[in-house]
Design a protein around this motif. Sequence first.
Motif, PDB file in Angstrom:
ATOM      1  N   ASP A 584       0.832  -1.210   0.000  1.00  0.00           N
ATOM      2  CA  ASP A 584       0.000   0.000   0.000  1.00  0.00           C
ATOM      3  C   ASP A 584       0.863   1.256   0.000  1.00  0.00           C
ATOM      4  OD1 ASP A 584      -2.224  -1.612   0.049  1.00  0.00           O
ATOM      5  OD2 ASP A 584      -2.431  -1.540   2.236  1.00  0.00           O
ATOM      6  N   TYR A 585       1.940   1.229   0.766  1.00  0.00           N
ATOM      7  CA  TYR A 585       2.826   2.390   0.842  1.00  0.00           C
ATOM      8  C   TYR A 585       3.583   2.593  -0.464  1.00  0.00           C
ATOM      9  CZ  TYR A 585       1.889   2.559   5.841  1.00  0.00           C
ATOM     10  OH  TYR A 585       1.268   2.667   7.060  1.00  0.00           O
ATOM     11  N   ILE A 586       3.959   1.495  -1.103  1.00  0.00           N
ATOM     12  CA  ILE A 586       4.692   1.605  -2.362  1.00  0.00           C
ATOM     13  C   ILE A 586       3.784   2.165  -3.459  1.00  0.00           C
ATOM     14  CG2 ILE A 586       5.803   0.243  -4.190  1.00  0.00           C
ATOM     15  CD1 ILE A 586       6.875  -1.553  -1.860  1.00  0.00           C
ATOM     16  N   LYS A 587       2.518   1.761  -3.442  1.00  0.00           N
ATOM     17  CA  LYS A 587       1.566   2.307  -4.417  1.00  0.00           C
ATOM     18  C   LYS A 587       1.430   3.821  -4.239  1.00  0.00           C
ATOM     19  CE  LYS A 587      -1.277  -1.833  -5.000  1.00  0.00           C
ATOM     20  NZ  LYS A 587      -2.561  -2.489  -4.633  1.00  0.00           N
ATOM     21  N   GLU A 588       1.452   4.277  -2.994  1.00  0.00           N
ATOM     22  CA  GLU A 588       1.253   5.702  -2.716  1.00  0.00           C
ATOM     23  C   GLU A 588       2.529   6.508  -2.901  1.00  0.00           C
ATOM     24  OE1 GLU A 588      -0.431   8.682   0.813  1.00  0.00           O
ATOM     25  OE2 GLU A 588      -0.472   6.500   1.091  1.00  0.00           O
ATOM     26  N   TYR A 589       3.658   5.966  -2.421  1.00  0.00           N
ATOM     27  CA  TYR A 589       4.886   6.758  -2.378  1.00  0.00           C
ATOM     28  C   TYR A 589       5.979   6.297  -3.351  1.00  0.00           C
ATOM     29  CZ  TYR A 589       2.988   8.454   2.073  1.00  0.00           C
ATOM     30  OH  TYR A 589       2.188   9.006   3.043  1.00  0.00           O
ATOM     31  N   GLY A 590       5.942   5.023  -3.771  1.00  0.00           N
ATOM     32  CA  GLY A 590       7.009   4.469  -4.594  1.00  0.00           C
ATOM     33  C   GLY A 590       8.007   3.678  -3.767  1.00  0.00           C
ATOM     34  N   ALA A 591       8.693   2.746  -4.424  1.00  0.00           N
ATOM     35  CA  ALA A 591       9.614   1.841  -3.725  1.00  0.00           C
ATOM     36  C   ALA A 591      10.791   2.585  -3.108  1.00  0.00           C
ATOM     37  CB  ALA A 591      10.122   0.773  -4.694  1.00  0.00           C
ATOM     38  N   ASP A 592      11.270   3.641  -3.765  1.00  0.00           N
ATOM     39  CA  ASP A 592      12.443   4.346  -3.247  1.00  0.00           C
ATOM     40  C   ASP A 592      12.133   5.120  -1.976  1.00  0.00           C
ATOM     41  OD1 ASP A 592      13.915   3.327  -5.288  1.00  0.00           O
ATOM     42  OD2 ASP A 592      14.188   5.215  -6.366  1.00  0.00           O
ATOM     43  N   VAL A 593      10.970   5.708  -1.900  1.00  0.00           N
ATOM     44  CA  VAL A 593      10.584   6.420  -0.669  1.00  0.00           C
ATOM     45  C   VAL A 593      10.459   5.424   0.476  1.00  0.00           C
ATOM     46  CG1 VAL A 593       8.734   7.738   0.459  1.00  0.00           C
ATOM     47  CG2 VAL A 593       9.455   8.332  -1.863  1.00  0.00           C
ATOM     48  N   PHE A 594       9.867   4.275   0.201  1.00  0.00           N
ATOM     49  CA  PHE A 594       9.733   3.239   1.238  1.00  0.00           C
ATOM     50  C   PHE A 594      11.118   2.788   1.708  1.00  0.00           C
ATOM     51  CE2 PHE A 594       8.785  -0.940   2.996  1.00  0.00           C
ATOM     52  CZ  PHE A 594       7.597  -0.703   3.676  1.00  0.00           C
ATOM     53  N   ARG A 595      12.011   2.578   0.764  1.00  0.00           N
ATOM     54  CA  ARG A 595      13.369   2.141   1.084  1.00  0.00           C
ATOM     55  C   ARG A 595      14.100   3.226   1.889  1.00  0.00           C
ATOM     56  NH1 ARG A 595      17.914  -0.688  -2.532  1.00  0.00           N
ATOM     57  NH2 ARG A 595      16.153  -1.376  -3.791  1.00  0.00           N
ATOM     58  N   LEU A 596      14.009   4.461   1.428  1.00  0.00           N
ATOM     59  CA  LEU A 596      14.680   5.562   2.127  1.00  0.00           C
ATOM     60  C   LEU A 596      14.178   5.708   3.553  1.00  0.00           C
ATOM     61  CD1 LEU A 596      14.826   8.273  -0.674  1.00  0.00           C
ATOM     62  CD2 LEU A 596      16.791   7.404   0.598  1.00  0.00           C
ATOM     63  N   TYR A 597      12.875   5.546   3.754  1.00  0.00           N
ATOM     64  CA  TYR A 597      12.350   5.670   5.112  1.00  0.00           C
ATOM     65  C   TYR A 597      12.908   4.576   6.022  1.00  0.00           C
ATOM     66  CZ  TYR A 597       9.355   5.219   9.149  1.00  0.00           C
ATOM     67  OH  TYR A 597       8.915   5.092  10.437  1.00  0.00           O
ATOM     68  N   LEU A 598      12.934   3.346   5.520  1.00  0.00           N
ATOM     69  CA  LEU A 598      13.469   2.242   6.336  1.00  0.00           C
ATOM     70  C   LEU A 598      14.925   2.496   6.723  1.00  0.00           C
ATOM     71  CD1 LEU A 598      12.000  -0.919   4.567  1.00  0.00           C
ATOM     72  CD2 LEU A 598      11.340  -0.001   6.788  1.00  0.00           C
ATOM     73  N   MET A 599      15.692   3.085   5.801  1.00  0.00           N
ATOM     74  CA  MET A 599      17.113   3.290   6.079  1.00  0.00           C
ATOM     75  C   MET A 599      17.374   4.536   6.926  1.00  0.00           C
ATOM     76  SD  MET A 599      19.159   2.017   2.692  1.00  0.00           S
ATOM     77  CE  MET A 599      18.229   2.969   1.517  1.00  0.00           C
ATOM     78  N   PHE A 600      16.536   5.562   6.766  1.00  0.00           N
ATOM     79  CA  PHE A 600      16.738   6.790   7.535  1.00  0.00           C
ATOM     80  C   PHE A 600      16.052   6.721   8.902  1.00  0.00           C
ATOM     81  CE2 PHE A 600      15.287  11.133   8.696  1.00  0.00           C
ATOM     82  CZ  PHE A 600      16.542  11.671   8.983  1.00  0.00           C
ATOM     83  N   GLY A 601      14.909   6.068   8.946  1.00  0.00           N
ATOM     84  CA  GLY A 601      14.096   6.085  10.166  1.00  0.00           C
ATOM     85  C   GLY A 601      14.577   5.175  11.277  1.00  0.00           C
TER      86      GLY A 601
END
Length: 811
Positions: A584-601
């Motif tokens: 659901d998050y990838i559909k809304e934000y894209g795979a890179d945003v999801f990846r960046l959040y996991l690595m930054f957060g």
Amino acid sequence: MEKYSTKIDAKWQKKWSEDETYKFDGSNLDKKLYVLEMFSYPSGAKLHAGHWFNYGPVDSWARFKRMHGYNVFQPMGFDAFGLPAENYAIKTGIHPKDSTFKNIKTMEEQLKAMGAMFNWENEVITCSEDYYKWTQWLFLKLYEKGLAYRKNAPVNWCPSCNTVLANEQVVDGACERCNSEVTKKNLTQWFFKITDYADELLEKLDDLDWPEKTKAMQRHWIGKSNGAEVTFKVKDSDVQFDVFTTRVDTLNGVTYVVLAPESPLVDEVVKDEYKAEIESYKEATAKQSEIERQSITREKTGVFTGAYAINPINGKEVPIWVGDYVIASYGTGAVMAVPAHDERDFAFATKYNLPITRVIEGGDLPFTEYGLLVNSGEFDGLKGDEAKLAIVKKLEESKNGSLKVNYRLRDWLVSRQRYWGAPIPVIHCDHCGVVPVPEKDLPVQLPYNVEFTPDGKSPLAKCDEFINTTCPKCGKPAKRDADTLDTFVCSSWYYLRYADPHNTEKPFDSEIVNKMLPVDMYVGGPEHACMHLLYARFINKALRDMGYLNFDEPFTSLKHQGLILGPDGLKMSKSKGNTISPDDYIKEYGADVFRLYLMFGFQYEEGGAWSDDGIKSISKFVERMERILGTALAAIKSGENNKDTMDKLEKELNFVRNHTIKSVETDTEKFQFNTSIARMMEFTNALSKYINEKDKNLNFLKDTCIDYIKLLAPFAPHLAEDLWEAFGNNDSVFNAKYPVCDESALVKDEVEIAIQVNGKIKAKINIASGLEEEEIKAAALDNDSVKAAIGDKTVVKVIVIKGRLVNIVIK
């Protein structure tokens, strides 16, 4: 430039696939880098955020290494046998094979949507015949070498799953899968002799680049102890038994001995009038796990057998008890109790009013240190190793003892009474006994039409077409082994098959594997420290000794990822309703945003609680970054207000640029992704500030943006590729070289220093970076704000800390 979206993800995933961008070059192994994440189990229908946290950041690290010139091999597959699929089948009626392959298909699509560099042409699925054929081959090779054997032994039994569990699969007395209370059963089972490698498994840990906590867990699990084995004879009986002790110096202080409830010795020594109580106690103990029984915080219990043993060093009679804290499979299943010098024994003796005899001088009882022996006859006055050696020598003379090394590690119990696993390739013949299936007849196929509702028996035993066969030795009717292999056997060697997955003649080509392995970087959960990671090391060493491998260890470097929790801070579970689905998050934000959040957060090795606000912030950061780079590109293309000089503003941005390169390089190498992205955010701010200047050095700006995109690429691969293309590049950014820090750019012409007066900051000034101390003092004292702070007071001292501050002391 097009705004980042899932459309850009799809565009680049298609191009990577068509161009075979990430295809591994097996002919060039000079800078080979084998990067491996622990493969997933397709028990659920989809990947969750925890899978992403394992795979996404590791893929970023692999991309980072690729840009440093490494030939990256990053395969992916599925650990597809096991209880969850079978339990799901029992619940829903959907066959394990059908549900497993359906889930695999879904998870393959999700992993591809991640945009990782996985080498799908090397995919491995452990429940496929072309894989488990070789798992069975591995069993046969271990059997040939005497490393696989069958024996009757007390085992952990889960009454709900209706199968045997290894010690490592029992958590707080319960089955790790279904949480049912585990009991003990005596069954004939298959074991692998991992204990043959106990010493090497222990010694080689020091050479591994693994987390110290993981190595400590393996050391504890192996549990090597140097001590002595002492023989006690049972009074008025021919029965005798051995105990292992690391404190043979306290032998004269033994006031009772304890047998494990499940030990066969109990029935041999117990007196008739105590049998009923002993049987009741054995039944109660069978419901406890070994871990629970050995807990140091749990009160120990026991029952007297009515029998006595003879202490071999002094001839004294000591009572024989049965106690739950003694484990039959550890040591000899019997312990000597010295309550004066052991806390556990002291508590037990106090509870049951048993004698306590001091044999070591020292403090209050229980005194557990070494000291001079007392009340020990001819050994009085001896201490430590001297006392041990003297007592062992006397025991050896009377043939009642010897020096001994003992291990906590038990042999690996590998047989399971379930359906969804690799069949054990053995035939049982009334005439020939145990007969291995000939290698040419592999695989022993797992039949599809099987009644696998658990009833305590192996489901395959109820399948006539499977169980009934002929003996390959004598040709007479025989039965196949009805058990299947522990799924940890499947995962104990999969890293080898990845290197040669399509080989139909053997599990792998040794020449290929010996060039490709060991795995350079292995990433997965810390919960596997004393199971998968230990088992894989054992199998690797066994195959080495058989001549198939030329390396000692399977995984050179190891990293553990943390756990992504639900938004409520609790471990994700469907029952709590706090699971995070990436889709659901990838559909809304894209795979890179999801990846960046996991690595930054999150810190990678710690994890933490999911936050919707966190991913929204990352999305805004990506949007801002795109705007800045878009503005920069427009300025570069226009050519307006261009200058050729590198003035103060250019030097400031160049400092940030090179500081970022250096910091990101260092932190990403160490899996410190959160700080790497934080540095990228600082770089973004500096770039934004420069772009707002009217006059810019456009060649310098373009070079800076190119470096920015390269730094971004491992963390946001799809977006970086799109930006790279927009800046006029035709090849993939991942074929470009990673930026190199220009150390000279980190030497500033000017530095800002703080000026304190009596410890309080009064001003900040910029000075030339090369000034001498006296020049810095003069500049500080000449500042108007500082002059006002000093007033008519006397300057007592001026302290200069170069590059940072000046402290002026006045009175």
